[in-house]
Design a protein around this motif. Sequence first.
Motif, short mmCIF file in Angstrom:
data_model
loop_
_atom_site.label_atom_id
_atom_site.label_comp_id
_atom_site.label_asym_id
_atom_site.label_seq_id
_atom_site.Cartn_x
_atom_site.Cartn_y
_atom_site.Cartn_z
N ARG A 97 0.84 -1.20 0.00
CA ARG A 97 0.00 0.00 0.00
C ARG A 97 0.87 1.25 0.00
NH1 ARG A 97 -1.62 -1.83 4.66
NH2 ARG A 97 -0.54 -0.82 6.33
N VAL A 98 0.29 2.34 -0.52
CA VAL A 98 0.93 3.65 -0.54
C VAL A 98 -0.06 4.63 0.09
CG1 VAL A 98 1.89 5.48 -1.99
CG2 VAL A 98 2.16 3.08 -2.67
N GLN A 99 0.44 5.42 1.06
CA GLN A 99 -0.40 6.40 1.74
C GLN A 99 0.16 7.80 1.55
OE1 GLN A 99 -0.50 3.74 5.47
NE2 GLN A 99 -2.12 5.26 5.76
N SER A 100 -0.72 8.75 1.44
CA SER A 100 -0.34 10.15 1.32
C SER A 100 0.14 10.67 2.68
CB SER A 100 -1.55 10.97 0.87
OG SER A 100 -1.32 12.34 1.04
N LEU A 101 1.26 11.39 2.68
CA LEU A 101 1.71 12.03 3.91
C LEU A 101 0.85 13.24 4.25
CD1 LEU A 101 5.63 12.05 4.01
CD2 LEU A 101 4.05 11.12 5.68
N GLU A 102 0.21 13.81 3.24
CA GLU A 102 -0.60 15.01 3.47
C GLU A 102 -1.80 14.72 4.35
OE1 GLU A 102 -3.30 18.08 0.92
OE2 GLU A 102 -1.47 17.33 0.00
N ASP A 103 -2.54 13.65 4.05
CA ASP A 103 -3.76 13.39 4.81
C ASP A 103 -3.90 11.94 5.29
OD1 ASP A 103 -4.34 12.07 2.46
OD2 ASP A 103 -6.05 13.33 1.93
N GLY A 104 -2.91 11.10 5.01
CA GLY A 104 -2.96 9.71 5.47
C GLY A 104 -3.81 8.78 4.62
N ALA A 105 -4.42 9.30 3.56
CA ALA A 105 -5.28 8.48 2.72
C ALA A 105 -4.48 7.42 1.98
CB ALA A 105 -6.01 9.35 1.70
N VAL A 106 -5.04 6.23 1.87
CA VAL A 106 -4.42 5.18 1.08
C VAL A 106 -4.69 5.50 -0.39
CG1 VAL A 106 -4.41 2.70 0.54
CG2 VAL A 106 -4.63 3.47 2.92
N VAL A 107 -3.61 5.69 -1.14
CA VAL A 107 -3.69 6.11 -2.54
C VAL A 107 -3.67 4.89 -3.46
CG1 VAL A 107 -2.61 7.54 -4.31
CG2 VAL A 107 -2.49 8.24 -1.92
N TYR A 108 -2.84 3.91 -3.12
CA TYR A 108 -2.73 2.66 -3.89
C TYR A 108 -2.71 1.50 -2.90
CZ TYR A 108 -1.03 5.59 -7.72
OH TYR A 108 -0.91 6.55 -8.69
N CYS A 109 -3.25 0.36 -3.34
CA CYS A 109 -3.18 -0.85 -2.52
C CYS A 109 -3.27 -2.07 -3.44
CB CYS A 109 -4.28 -0.89 -1.46
SG CYS A 109 -5.95 -1.02 -2.12
N LEU A 110 -2.93 -3.22 -2.89
CA LEU A 110 -3.08 -4.45 -3.66
C LEU A 110 -4.55 -4.63 -4.02
CD1 LEU A 110 -0.77 -6.88 -1.67
CD2 LEU A 110 -0.31 -5.81 -3.89
N PRO A 111 -4.85 -5.19 -5.18
CA PRO A 111 -6.25 -5.37 -5.58
C PRO A 111 -7.08 -6.13 -4.56
CG PRO A 111 -4.81 -5.77 -7.45
CD PRO A 111 -3.92 -5.60 -6.25
N GLU A 112 -6.49 -7.11 -3.90
CA GLU A 112 -7.25 -7.88 -2.91
C GLU A 112 -7.57 -7.09 -1.63
OE1 GLU A 112 -2.93 -9.46 -2.78
OE2 GLU A 112 -4.35 -8.84 -4.32
N ALA A 113 -6.97 -5.92 -1.46
CA ALA A 113 -7.24 -5.09 -0.29
C ALA A 113 -8.15 -3.91 -0.61
CB ALA A 113 -5.92 -4.59 0.31
N GLN A 114 -8.65 -3.82 -1.83
CA GLN A 114 -9.47 -2.67 -2.21
C GLN A 114 -10.79 -2.58 -1.44
OE1 GLN A 114 -9.07 -2.35 -6.68
NE2 GLN A 114 -8.99 -0.26 -5.90
N SER A 115 -11.26 -3.68 -0.89
CA SER A 115 -12.48 -3.58 -0.09
C SER A 115 -12.23 -2.77 1.19
CB SER A 115 -13.01 -4.98 0.27
OG SER A 115 -12.06 -5.67 1.05
N LEU A 116 -10.99 -2.74 1.66
CA LEU A 116 -10.62 -1.93 2.82
C LEU A 116 -10.48 -0.45 2.47
CD1 LEU A 116 -7.89 -4.29 4.34
CD2 LEU A 116 -10.22 -3.96 5.18
N TRP A 117 -9.99 -0.18 1.26
CA TRP A 117 -9.76 1.19 0.80
C TRP A 117 -10.36 1.36 -0.59
CZ3 TRP A 117 -5.38 -1.62 2.73
CH2 TRP A 117 -5.08 -1.31 4.06
N PRO A 118 -11.69 1.49 -0.69
CA PRO A 118 -12.35 1.55 -2.00
C PRO A 118 -11.94 2.74 -2.87
CG PRO A 118 -13.92 1.95 -0.23
CD PRO A 118 -12.62 1.57 0.42
N ASP A 119 -11.43 3.81 -2.26
CA ASP A 119 -11.01 4.98 -3.04
C ASP A 119 -9.59 4.84 -3.58
OD1 ASP A 119 -13.45 6.20 -2.62
OD2 ASP A 119 -12.76 7.28 -0.84
N ALA A 120 -8.87 3.82 -3.14
CA ALA A 120 -7.49 3.63 -3.57
C ALA A 120 -7.44 2.96 -4.94
CB ALA A 120 -6.74 2.78 -2.55
N ALA A 121 -6.47 3.37 -5.73
CA ALA A 121 -6.24 2.73 -7.02
C ALA A 121 -5.50 1.41 -6.79
CB ALA A 121 -5.41 3.64 -7.92
N PRO A 122 -5.77 0.41 -7.60
CA PRO A 122 -5.07 -0.87 -7.41
C PRO A 122 -3.62 -0.79 -7.90
CG PRO A 122 -6.48 -1.00 -9.34
CD PRO A 122 -6.75 0.33 -8.69
#
Length: 147
Positions: free
Chosen positions: A38-63
């Motif tokens: 996973r990749v998170q933004s330092l600005e706001d902590g949002a998950v920006v990218y994640c493994l496709p199998e983890a997208q249910s945890l972070w639906p706004d993140a790109a795979p």
Amino acid sequence: MTARKRALCLLLLGLLLLTGCSGGESAAIEGVTWELVRVQSLEDGAVVYCLPEAQSLWPDAAPLTEEILCTALDGTLRLARGETERTAAYAPLEDGSAGEGTRVYAVEWLDGGSAQAICGFVEEGGERTPTLLLRGQEEVFTFAPKA
């Protein structure tokens, strides 16, 4: 709370999780092939990218569409995506702030720039997993051992 303060709190929380789960054993950056999860933004902590199998945890993140691996050996850190590789020199920081079982490293990219690597353990569901955080200028990259 400003976005910068939230991001700093997020990074410190990650460090505390790693430190608090150490149990006396130190995580080693070397001898492991690390996979980006996973990749998170330092600005706001949002998950920006994640493994496709983890997208249910972070639906706004790109795979993450390509495997990105990290290895460390004898002071050289390598990030590899397919045939593309980025190399850095790393050295442990001995300031004592990481806590037992967690190690912090200074990372100097050979093509310019710097980062910080934090290696420790995270406990989830009663299972301890080695984790590597690579903090860049704008993002935090989270790696887990490649299965």
